[in-house]
Design a protein around this motif. Structure first.
Motif: not given
Length: 128
Positions: A1-21
């Motif tokens: 079974m493949p490894e799954t890395i659990e992460v949390v992430a913030l979704v900031r969606w404003e005016a049709g754009r997503l905040l990314l890093v």
């Protein structure tokens, strides 16, 4: 079974754009967030990661959705369990810690990048 890395992430969606890093060791942009430390809740990890990566706080945190997809740059067969939360930023985000760049991107702008993360592509499809 493949490894799954659990992460949390913030979704900031404003005016049709997503905040990314983008981390200094990655080619693909992704959501602010990261791995959950032992003993941390998802919300605690989200607050810590947002502080570390953006230098801001986050309030009014709400669970949005979970995406499971191939993990970028983690090796063959490794998956990511991307636990997405929405929330309001407290302060102005700026690249911090290992973050080299911060950008607000539309879906088209993201898909034009030379490297993309499958989970982020799926999120864009759901955001519209």
């Amino acid at each position: 079974m493949p490894e799954t890395i659990e992460v949390v992430a913030l979704v900031r969606w404003e005016a049709g754009r997503l905040l990314l890093v983008r981390a200094d060791y990655q080619t693909a942009f992704y959501l602010p967030g990261g791995k959950i430390d032992p003993g941390e809740t998802h919300e605690q990890a989200l607050h810590r990661e947002v502080r570390e990566e953006l230098g801001t706080g986050v309030r009014d945190v709400r669970f949005l959705d979970r995406y499971v997809a191939d993990a970028v740059g983690q090796g063959e067969g490794v998956r990511v369990g991307l636990n997405c939360y929405t929330g309001e930023l407290v302060g102005t985000p700026a690249p911090a810690a290992e973050i080299a760049e911060l950008a607000w991107m539309s879906r088209a702008e993201y898909l034009d990048q030379r490297a993309t993360a499958p989970a982020i592509v799926a999120l864009y499809a759901d955001l519209g």
